[in-house]
Scaffold this motif. Structure first.
Motif, PDB file in Angstrom:
ATOM      1  N   TYR A 140      -5.178  -5.196  -5.603  1.00 27.42           N
ATOM      2  CA  TYR A 140      -6.588  -5.175  -5.234  1.00 27.42           C
ATOM      3  C   TYR A 140      -7.397  -5.785  -6.371  1.00 27.42           C
ATOM      4  O   TYR A 140      -6.977  -5.789  -7.536  1.00 27.42           O
ATOM      5  N   LEU A 173      -6.349  -4.034  -9.687  1.00 23.90           N
ATOM      6  CA  LEU A 173      -5.659  -2.768  -9.494  1.00 23.90           C
ATOM      7  C   LEU A 173      -4.390  -2.970  -8.682  1.00 23.90           C
ATOM      8  O   LEU A 173      -4.391  -3.652  -7.665  1.00 23.90           O
ATOM      9  N   ILE A 218       6.272  -5.172   1.066  1.00 22.18           N
ATOM     10  CA  ILE A 218       7.029  -4.009   1.515  1.00 22.18           C
ATOM     11  C   ILE A 218       8.480  -4.075   1.053  1.00 22.18           C
ATOM     12  O   ILE A 218       9.217  -3.089   1.186  1.00 22.18           O
ATOM     13  N   SER A 221      -9.460   3.765 -12.374  1.00 21.98           N
ATOM     14  CA  SER A 221      -8.977   3.458 -11.033  1.00 21.98           C
ATOM     15  C   SER A 221      -9.328   4.597 -10.074  1.00 21.98           C
ATOM     16  O   SER A 221      -9.573   5.719 -10.506  1.00 21.98           O
ATOM     17  N   PRO A 222      -9.389   4.306  -8.779  1.00 20.81           N
ATOM     18  CA  PRO A 222      -9.711   5.343  -7.792  1.00 20.81           C
ATOM     19  C   PRO A 222      -8.597   6.379  -7.689  1.00 20.81           C
ATOM     20  O   PRO A 222      -7.422   6.047  -7.790  1.00 20.81           O
ATOM     21  N   TYR A 245      -6.294   5.644   9.914  1.00 16.39           N
ATOM     22  CA  TYR A 245      -6.155   6.431   8.692  1.00 16.39           C
ATOM     23  C   TYR A 245      -7.448   6.287   7.915  1.00 16.39           C
ATOM     24  O   TYR A 245      -7.970   5.169   7.768  1.00 16.39           O
ATOM     25  N   ASN A 256       5.938   0.467  -1.047  1.00  9.42           N
ATOM     26  CA  ASN A 256       5.059  -0.634  -0.677  1.00  9.42           C
ATOM     27  C   ASN A 256       4.132  -0.854  -1.871  1.00  9.42           C
ATOM     28  O   ASN A 256       3.645   0.111  -2.470  1.00  9.42           O
ATOM     29  N   TYR A 268       0.776  -3.121  -3.701  1.00 10.12           N
ATOM     30  CA  TYR A 268      -0.469  -3.794  -3.337  1.00 10.12           C
ATOM     31  C   TYR A 268      -1.185  -4.284  -4.590  1.00 10.12           C
ATOM     32  O   TYR A 268      -1.124  -3.658  -5.642  1.00 10.12           O
ATOM     33  N   TYR A 279       0.057  -7.671  -0.392  1.00  7.99           N
ATOM     34  CA  TYR A 279       0.898  -6.498  -0.275  1.00  7.99           C
ATOM     35  C   TYR A 279       2.344  -6.933  -0.096  1.00  7.99           C
ATOM     36  O   TYR A 279       2.623  -8.062   0.333  1.00  7.99           O
ATOM     37  N   ASP A 289       0.006   5.322   4.798  1.00 11.75           N
ATOM     38  CA  ASP A 289      -1.187   4.650   4.311  1.00 11.75           C
ATOM     39  C   ASP A 289      -1.660   5.154   2.968  1.00 11.75           C
ATOM     40  O   ASP A 289      -2.363   4.444   2.269  1.00 11.75           O
ATOM     41  N   THR A 290      -1.309   6.378   2.593  1.00 11.10           N
ATOM     42  CA  THR A 290      -1.842   6.946   1.359  1.00 11.10           C
ATOM     43  C   THR A 290      -1.416   6.099   0.176  1.00 11.10           C
ATOM     44  O   THR A 290      -0.226   5.858  -0.033  1.00 11.10           O
ATOM     45  N   GLN A 291      -2.394   5.649  -0.578  1.00  9.98           N
ATOM     46  CA  GLN A 291      -2.126   4.755  -1.697  1.00  9.98           C
ATOM     47  C   GLN A 291      -2.534   5.401  -3.001  1.00  9.98           C
ATOM     48  O   GLN A 291      -3.535   6.089  -3.083  1.00  9.98           O
ATOM     49  N   TYR A 292      -1.729   5.093  -4.017  1.00  7.40           N
ATOM     50  CA  TYR A 292      -1.965   5.628  -5.352  1.00  7.40           C
ATOM     51  C   TYR A 292      -2.137   4.446  -6.295  1.00  7.40           C
ATOM     52  O   TYR A 292      -1.321   3.528  -6.308  1.00  7.40           O
ATOM     53  N   PHE A 293      -3.182   4.509  -7.080  1.00  9.95           N
ATOM     54  CA  PHE A 293      -3.556   3.352  -7.884  1.00  9.95           C
ATOM     55  C   PHE A 293      -3.070   3.463  -9.325  1.00  9.95           C
ATOM     56  O   PHE A 293      -2.994   4.551  -9.897  1.00  9.95           O
ATOM     57  N   GLY A 294      -2.776   2.299  -9.885  1.00 12.30           N
ATOM     58  CA  GLY A 294      -2.493   2.210 -11.302  1.00 12.30           C
ATOM     59  C   GLY A 294      -3.785   2.225 -12.100  1.00 12.30           C
ATOM     60  O   GLY A 294      -4.878   2.265 -11.525  1.00 12.30           O
ATOM     61  N   TYR A 326     -11.873   8.308  -1.823  1.00 10.24           N
ATOM     62  CA  TYR A 326     -11.409   8.203  -3.190  1.00 10.24           C
ATOM     63  C   TYR A 326     -12.589   8.455  -4.129  1.00 10.24           C
ATOM     64  O   TYR A 326     -13.735   8.152  -3.811  1.00 10.24           O
ATOM     65  N   GLN A 380      -8.531  -5.987  -1.055  1.00 11.17           N
ATOM     66  CA  GLN A 380      -7.092  -6.167  -1.104  1.00 11.17           C
ATOM     67  C   GLN A 380      -6.746  -7.651  -1.191  1.00 11.17           C
ATOM     68  O   GLN A 380      -7.325  -8.486  -0.486  1.00 11.17           O
ATOM     69  N   ARG A 384      -5.693  11.437   9.491  1.00 15.25           N
ATOM     70  CA  ARG A 384      -5.268  10.478  10.511  1.00 15.25           C
ATOM     71  C   ARG A 384      -6.177  10.649  11.729  1.00 15.25           C
ATOM     72  O   ARG A 384      -6.878  11.646  11.856  1.00 15.25           O
TER      73      ARG A 384
END
Lengths: 112, 113
Positions: free
Chosen positions: B36, B90, B51, A43-44, A32, B32, B34, B49, B100-105, A36, B46, A51
């Motif tokens: 960082y 973060l 789950i 934040s990013p 993956y 999930n 995380y 994490y 896998d797509t992650q969204y940050f605070g 960003y 990182q 993929r």
């Protein structure tokens, strides 16, 4: 060693031009790949991701190219605008919730 | 829509003092989660994490610990801060499973003096 490397710490491009950002990785398990965008003290935010079963993905002015055999992926930003000025982080993941490994970032400056 | 909140926004702490940073996500069950960390001029790294509730995996310790007391909450803490803990923390979330797509605070900026 760094698993995800962005070779260019900075890039300057003229407004309307194309920005090309590069990222190399080491881990064969990465499947993956993401880009960003990050402003200072923020934040990013996710721009685009792919993929490993895809070698190219387009979204508006953004295109990601993936070269798995070369362990390399890139982001092309066409028609660059001043608001594109930011730090761009590449990231790669190996799946199943284990998080992402980030590059150091490339600072893009778009000038008129 | 999902929202992710981090607290505090910023903190100045003394070396040797304790620390607790929080992260809450609303609008998504069983995410999930995380943690960082980014030192000034450094890469986004990182730390942990999780789950599921009560389960946390360490990636890089840095004399920090993490806990997930509730489905929507992730806590980062230490009993004794070091100067090297300064930086930008973060929290991020992704959908459960192999996503896998992650969204940050918004992040917490920490300065240790």
């Amino acid at each position: 060693g760094q698993q995800v490397k962005q070779s260019s710490p900075s890039l300057t491009v003229q407004e309307g031009g194309i920005s090309i950002l590069n990222c190399d990785y080491e881990n064969d398990m990465f499947d993956y790949f993401a880009w960003y965008k990050k402003y200072p003290d923020n934040s990013p935010t996710l721009l685009i991701s792919v993929r490993s079963n895809v070698d190219k993905r387009e979204d508006g002015r953004l295109t990601v190219f993936l070269n798995k055999s070369g362990k390399h992926f890139s982001l092309h930003i066409t028609a660059s605008q001043p608001e594109d000025t930011a730090v761009y982080l590449c990231a790669a993941g190996a799946g199943y919730a284990q998080g992402l490994t980030f590059g150091l970032g490339t600072r893009v400056s778009v000038f008129p | 829509a999902q929202t992710i909140h981090q607290w505090p926004v910023a903190e100045i702490k003394a070396v040797g003092s304790p620390l607790s940073l929080g992260c809450t996500i609303k609008g998504k069950s069983s995410p999930n989660l995380y943690w960082y960390w980014q030192a000034t001029g450094g890469t986004l790294q990182q730390l942990f994490y999780s789950i599921t509730v009560g389960q946390v995996e360490s990636v890089v310790q840095l004399n920090l610990s993490a806990s997930r007391p509730k489905d929507d909450q992730f806590i980062l803490s230490t009993e004794k801060l070091l100067l090297s803990h300064s930086g930008f923390y973060l929290c991020a979330w992704s959908r459960g499973g192999n996503q896998d797509t992650q969204y940050f605070g918004p992040g917490t900026r920490l300065l240790v003096l």
